[in-house]
Design a protein around this motif. Sequence first.
Motif, PDB file in Angstrom:
ATOM      1  N   VAL A 167     -15.512  -3.691  47.938  1.00  0.00           N
ATOM      2  CA  VAL A 167     -14.528  -4.726  47.549  1.00  0.00           C
ATOM      3  C   VAL A 167     -14.796  -6.171  47.985  1.00  0.00           C
ATOM      4  CG1 VAL A 167     -12.024  -5.608  48.166  1.00  0.00           C
ATOM      5  CG2 VAL A 167     -12.642  -3.323  47.394  1.00  0.00           C
ATOM      6  N   LEU A 168     -15.528  -6.102  49.144  1.00  0.00           N
ATOM      7  CA  LEU A 168     -15.938  -7.377  49.742  1.00  0.00           C
ATOM      8  C   LEU A 168     -17.048  -8.109  48.894  1.00  0.00           C
ATOM      9  CD1 LEU A 168     -15.394  -9.362  51.859  1.00  0.00           C
ATOM     10  CD2 LEU A 168     -17.604  -8.190  53.161  1.00  0.00           C
ATOM     11  N   LEU A 169     -17.900  -7.364  48.543  1.00  0.00           N
ATOM     12  CA  LEU A 169     -19.159  -7.850  47.506  1.00  0.00           C
ATOM     13  C   LEU A 169     -18.757  -8.171  46.008  1.00  0.00           C
ATOM     14  CD1 LEU A 169     -21.919  -5.132  48.392  1.00  0.00           C
ATOM     15  CD2 LEU A 169     -22.029  -7.521  49.066  1.00  0.00           C
ATOM     16  N   VAL A 170     -17.902  -7.355  45.599  1.00  0.00           N
ATOM     17  CA  VAL A 170     -17.405  -7.806  44.288  1.00  0.00           C
ATOM     18  C   VAL A 170     -16.775  -9.277  44.477  1.00  0.00           C
ATOM     19  CG1 VAL A 170     -15.995  -7.137  42.274  1.00  0.00           C
ATOM     20  CG2 VAL A 170     -17.173  -5.243  43.419  1.00  0.00           C
ATOM     21  N   MET A 171     -15.780  -9.353  45.453  1.00  0.00           N
ATOM     22  CA  MET A 171     -15.173 -10.628  45.560  1.00  0.00           C
ATOM     23  C   MET A 171     -16.005 -11.674  45.847  1.00  0.00           C
ATOM     24  SD  MET A 171     -11.931  -9.131  47.869  1.00  0.00           S
ATOM     25  CE  MET A 171     -11.277 -10.780  48.517  1.00  0.00           C
ATOM     26  N   VAL A 172     -17.205 -11.529  46.401  1.00  0.00           N
ATOM     27  CA  VAL A 172     -17.879 -12.771  46.938  1.00  0.00           C
ATOM     28  C   VAL A 172     -18.895 -12.996  45.481  1.00  0.00           C
ATOM     29  CG1 VAL A 172     -20.218 -13.134  48.117  1.00  0.00           C
ATOM     30  CG2 VAL A 172     -18.422 -12.184  49.308  1.00  0.00           C
ATOM     31  N   PHE A 173     -19.200 -11.896  44.947  1.00  0.00           N
ATOM     32  CA  PHE A 173     -19.934 -12.202  43.416  1.00  0.00           C
ATOM     33  C   PHE A 173     -19.135 -13.045  42.636  1.00  0.00           C
ATOM     34  CE2 PHE A 173     -21.451 -10.968  39.378  1.00  0.00           C
ATOM     35  CZ  PHE A 173     -22.871 -11.261  39.523  1.00  0.00           C
ATOM     36  N   SER A 174     -17.564 -12.480  42.404  1.00  0.00           N
ATOM     37  CA  SER A 174     -16.683 -13.076  41.315  1.00  0.00           C
ATOM     38  C   SER A 174     -16.471 -14.632  41.793  1.00  0.00           C
ATOM     39  CB  SER A 174     -15.511 -12.472  41.413  1.00  0.00           C
ATOM     40  OG  SER A 174     -15.528 -11.220  41.241  1.00  0.00           O
ATOM     41  N   LEU A 175     -16.635 -14.868  43.050  1.00  0.00           N
ATOM     42  CA  LEU A 175     -16.158 -16.095  43.613  1.00  0.00           C
ATOM     43  C   LEU A 175     -17.443 -17.073  43.015  1.00  0.00           C
ATOM     44  CD1 LEU A 175     -14.142 -17.522  45.449  1.00  0.00           C
ATOM     45  CD2 LEU A 175     -15.715 -17.268  47.390  1.00  0.00           C
ATOM     46  N   LEU A 176     -18.530 -16.501  43.358  1.00  0.00           N
ATOM     47  CA  LEU A 176     -19.855 -17.284  43.194  1.00  0.00           C
ATOM     48  C   LEU A 176     -20.256 -17.681  41.599  1.00  0.00           C
ATOM     49  CD1 LEU A 176     -22.318 -15.860  45.588  1.00  0.00           C
ATOM     50  CD2 LEU A 176     -21.188 -18.015  45.708  1.00  0.00           C
ATOM     51  N   CYS A 177     -19.580 -16.542  41.030  1.00  0.00           N
ATOM     52  CA  CYS A 177     -19.768 -16.704  39.346  1.00  0.00           C
ATOM     53  C   CYS A 177     -18.438 -17.626  38.872  1.00  0.00           C
ATOM     54  CB  CYS A 177     -19.560 -15.384  38.728  1.00  0.00           C
ATOM     55  SG  CYS A 177     -21.107 -14.436  38.957  1.00  0.00           S
ATOM     56  N   GLY A 178     -17.370 -17.207  39.204  1.00  0.00           N
ATOM     57  CA  GLY A 178     -16.108 -17.863  38.555  1.00  0.00           C
ATOM     58  C   GLY A 178     -15.866 -19.284  39.007  1.00  0.00           C
ATOM     59  N   VAL A 179     -15.869 -19.670  40.370  1.00  0.00           N
ATOM     60  CA  VAL A 179     -15.617 -21.105  40.684  1.00  0.00           C
ATOM     61  C   VAL A 179     -16.405 -22.131  40.089  1.00  0.00           C
ATOM     62  CG1 VAL A 179     -14.999 -22.583  42.351  1.00  0.00           C
ATOM     63  CG2 VAL A 179     -14.299 -20.194  42.793  1.00  0.00           C
ATOM     64  N   PRO A 180     -17.652 -21.746  40.299  1.00  0.00           N
ATOM     65  CA  PRO A 180     -18.440 -23.251  39.740  1.00  0.00           C
ATOM     66  C   PRO A 180     -18.460 -23.234  38.063  1.00  0.00           C
ATOM     67  CG  PRO A 180     -19.990 -21.824  41.116  1.00  0.00           C
ATOM     68  CD  PRO A 180     -18.560 -21.073  40.961  1.00  0.00           C
ATOM     69  N   ALA A 181     -18.398 -22.144  37.355  1.00  0.00           N
ATOM     70  CA  ALA A 181     -18.045 -21.994  36.001  1.00  0.00           C
ATOM     71  C   ALA A 181     -16.697 -22.818  35.684  1.00  0.00           C
ATOM     72  CB  ALA A 181     -18.045 -20.714  35.331  1.00  0.00           C
ATOM     73  N   ALA A 182     -15.706 -22.415  36.116  1.00  0.00           N
ATOM     74  CA  ALA A 182     -14.583 -23.181  36.123  1.00  0.00           C
ATOM     75  C   ALA A 182     -14.380 -24.493  36.470  1.00  0.00           C
ATOM     76  CB  ALA A 182     -13.425 -22.398  37.253  1.00  0.00           C
ATOM     77  N   TRP A 183     -15.062 -24.902  37.365  1.00  0.00           N
ATOM     78  CA  TRP A 183     -15.122 -26.519  37.455  1.00  0.00           C
ATOM     79  C   TRP A 183     -16.127 -27.121  36.359  1.00  0.00           C
ATOM     80  CZ3 TRP A 183     -18.924 -30.241  38.882  1.00  0.00           C
ATOM     81  CH2 TRP A 183     -18.482 -31.665  39.418  1.00  0.00           C
ATOM     82  N   LEU A 184     -17.193 -26.546  36.105  1.00  0.00           N
ATOM     83  CA  LEU A 184     -17.908 -27.099  34.872  1.00  0.00           C
ATOM     84  C   LEU A 184     -17.186 -27.185  33.675  1.00  0.00           C
ATOM     85  CD1 LEU A 184     -21.287 -25.339  35.514  1.00  0.00           C
ATOM     86  CD2 LEU A 184     -20.968 -27.661  35.596  1.00  0.00           C
ATOM     87  N   MET A 185     -16.440 -26.174  33.447  1.00  0.00           N
ATOM     88  CA  MET A 185     -15.364 -26.227  32.153  1.00  0.00           C
ATOM     89  C   MET A 185     -14.354 -27.210  32.188  1.00  0.00           C
ATOM     90  SD  MET A 185     -16.880 -24.346  30.099  1.00  0.00           S
ATOM     91  CE  MET A 185     -18.593 -24.772  30.519  1.00  0.00           C
ATOM     92  N   ALA A 186     -13.821 -27.558  33.554  1.00  0.00           N
ATOM     93  CA  ALA A 186     -12.566 -28.385  33.726  1.00  0.00           C
ATOM     94  C   ALA A 186     -13.084 -29.777  33.932  1.00  0.00           C
ATOM     95  CB  ALA A 186     -11.679 -27.838  34.871  1.00  0.00           C
ATOM     96  N   MET A 187     -13.946 -29.955  34.380  1.00  0.00           N
ATOM     97  CA  MET A 187     -14.407 -31.334  34.845  1.00  0.00           C
ATOM     98  C   MET A 187     -15.655 -32.018  34.274  1.00  0.00           C
ATOM     99  SD  MET A 187     -12.179 -32.230  36.995  1.00  0.00           S
ATOM    100  CE  MET A 187     -11.115 -31.599  38.388  1.00  0.00           C
ATOM    101  N   CYS A 188     -16.560 -31.278  33.587  1.00  0.00           N
ATOM    102  CA  CYS A 188     -17.945 -31.673  32.830  1.00  0.00           C
ATOM    103  C   CYS A 188     -17.729 -31.782  31.372  1.00  0.00           C
ATOM    104  CB  CYS A 188     -18.974 -31.064  33.376  1.00  0.00           C
ATOM    105  SG  CYS A 188     -19.125 -31.135  35.216  1.00  0.00           S
ATOM    106  N   GLU A 189     -18.676 -32.827  30.897  1.00  0.00           N
ATOM    107  CA  GLU A 189     -18.681 -32.644  29.386  1.00  0.00           C
ATOM    108  C   GLU A 189     -19.932 -31.849  29.156  1.00  0.00           C
ATOM    109  OE1 GLU A 189     -16.611 -33.575  26.913  1.00  0.00           O
ATOM    110  OE2 GLU A 189     -15.379 -34.310  28.633  1.00  0.00           O
ATOM    111  N   LEU A 190     -19.888 -30.673  28.391  1.00  0.00           N
ATOM    112  CA  LEU A 190     -21.179 -30.108  28.036  1.00  0.00           C
ATOM    113  C   LEU A 190     -21.329 -29.798  26.544  1.00  0.00           C
ATOM    114  CD1 LEU A 190     -21.059 -27.573  30.976  1.00  0.00           C
ATOM    115  CD2 LEU A 190     -22.794 -29.173  30.604  1.00  0.00           C
ATOM    116  N   PRO A 191     -22.389 -29.769  25.996  1.00  0.00           N
ATOM    117  CA  PRO A 191     -22.351 -29.223  24.323  1.00  0.00           C
ATOM    118  C   PRO A 191     -21.985 -27.843  24.288  1.00  0.00           C
ATOM    119  CG  PRO A 191     -24.665 -29.382  25.451  1.00  0.00           C
ATOM    120  CD  PRO A 191     -23.688 -30.186  26.350  1.00  0.00           C
ATOM    121  N   GLY A 192     -20.985 -27.778  23.253  1.00  0.00           N
ATOM    122  CA  GLY A 192     -20.588 -26.268  23.083  1.00  0.00           C
ATOM    123  C   GLY A 192     -19.410 -25.819  23.944  1.00  0.00           C
ATOM    124  N   LYS A 193     -18.871 -26.925  24.762  1.00  0.00           N
ATOM    125  CA  LYS A 193     -17.870 -26.536  25.716  1.00  0.00           C
ATOM    126  C   LYS A 193     -16.875 -25.726  25.120  1.00  0.00           C
ATOM    127  CE  LYS A 193     -14.726 -28.985  28.747  1.00  0.00           C
ATOM    128  NZ  LYS A 193     -14.512 -29.959  29.738  1.00  0.00           N
TER     129      LYS A 193
END
Length: 540
Positions: free
Chosen positions: A55-81
């Motif tokens: 449970v701990l490892l999956v939570m850490v992995f989800s955090l490392l994948c989910g939060v940066p991707a969420a911030w990039l999609m919410a705050m940055c301009e990217l091609p094909g966003k």
Amino acid sequence: MKRPGWTVGSWALALLLTLPVMALIYEALLPAEDLFRHLWGTVLSAYIGNTFWLVLLVMVFSLLCGVPAAWLMAMCELPGKRWLQWALILPLAMPSYIVAFVYTDLLDFSGPVQAALRQWFGWQSSADYYFPPIRTLGGAALMLGLVLYPYVYLLARTAFLEQSTSLIQSSRLLGCTPWQSFKRVSLPLARPSIAVGLSLVAMETLADFGTVNFFAVNTLTTAVYDTWLGYGSLNAAAKIAAMMLLVVMLLLSLERSSRKRQQMFQKSMGHEQAIGYRLDGVSKWGALAYCWGLVVLGFLLPFVILCYHAIHYFEQSWNARFFEYSMNSLVLSALVAGLALMIALLLGMTHRLTGKTYTALPMRLASMGYALPGTVLAIGVLVPLTSLDFAINDLALWLGLSEPGLLLTGTMTAIAFGYLVRFGAMAIGAVESSLGKVSPSLDMVTQTMGYGPGAMMMKVHMPLIRKGMLAGALLVFIECMKELPAALLLRPFNFQTLATYVYQFVSDEQLEVGALPAIVIVLVGLIPLIFLNRSLEQHH
């Protein structure tokens, strides 16, 4: 307005749906059998440890994948966003045990990746080089993280989009770089939403059976399954299931407390103008590679491999059993979705007609089952239904009739009841929120015209909440199609659903033949994600 019939009916249904939880607790409190004492003294501590680390490892992995991707999609301009922000949700449609099998096939010693490495570097055997083994606790965590990170991504992205732009602009004026602004402003404000996402990830990890069983990682879920099916001990299985129930309750209370704290963060929703950081050069390509990498690893690669197998093994897969088990899944899922919708309407309308606070309690009680992992729920369903089966047979003998056999646990009744307890909450939630949007003045007008509650529901409310009803029923239907652990424990003999059929091939390491039914499960799972994405686009 007093409606004793409706109130009694709603309480009766709510208590029926909470019966598995009460039965489980009752069975778990009975004196321990020798088997449970033996398990407690030997392997159970290792199972608990494995569950905790997983449970701990999956939570850490989800955090490392989910939060940066969420911030990039919410705050940055990217091609094909526009495509990318929707594609990042896709892994949720992929059952984790299918992803686990695909990657085992790719990365095992005999798989194409290691074979290519041996060919390139001239290695002869596994002694010549080191390749991390995938069938480990870490491997299982990686597989689960790949399909569960969208929970964190979705909630974090919504939280970032709802934040006051002026706060972030102020931090920039005070000399913060985008990274410092993210660390000091955006992340602390989004923390409650991220906590909710992580609690969902933890509960899904706890409920997973397919991946951990396939990787031979012994967790509490596999312990419940083995104790019941391997040793036939309902008492020991109930005790282990009760431990999991405690963990789930703890996770839910943590999630509730984080949601309470969220109230004070969302007061300044001055969404004046969306922030769009322009990324150039290395940062732009790095961000795109990161986000598309998650989509490819979590969805596209497994899906393409499934399609490849489905085409190559089409003749073996396209047979009478495939149609029979598809039909089983469709009929069972449609039946449960219909029943869940009827229960949701009764509970929702009772609360609306009486207008009392206490009539909301049956809705809360009936929704309890959704938090239960499939194996825990299955044991909770088996305890009362097995007792009832025995009682019916004893009564038949006493009356001098022939014994009817297993009327409940030997038929579709047990599996349908289990699904209803587990997924009914989705229909209840959808109907409740839709009814909340219907003006109370309509009820008054309808009453003055002499309509009773039944006619009022049929002629006024149901046409108005049609969309909510459809969404709720659809979600229940899809979850029933995908459910594995409860189906494995509750299905009658010689009864297979698509999920158990695919899992059988996965266990026998023959996913190639099971690829076609696996694709059906994945495509059905995509439907709610399309709905979800539409609603997110409408809000922002």
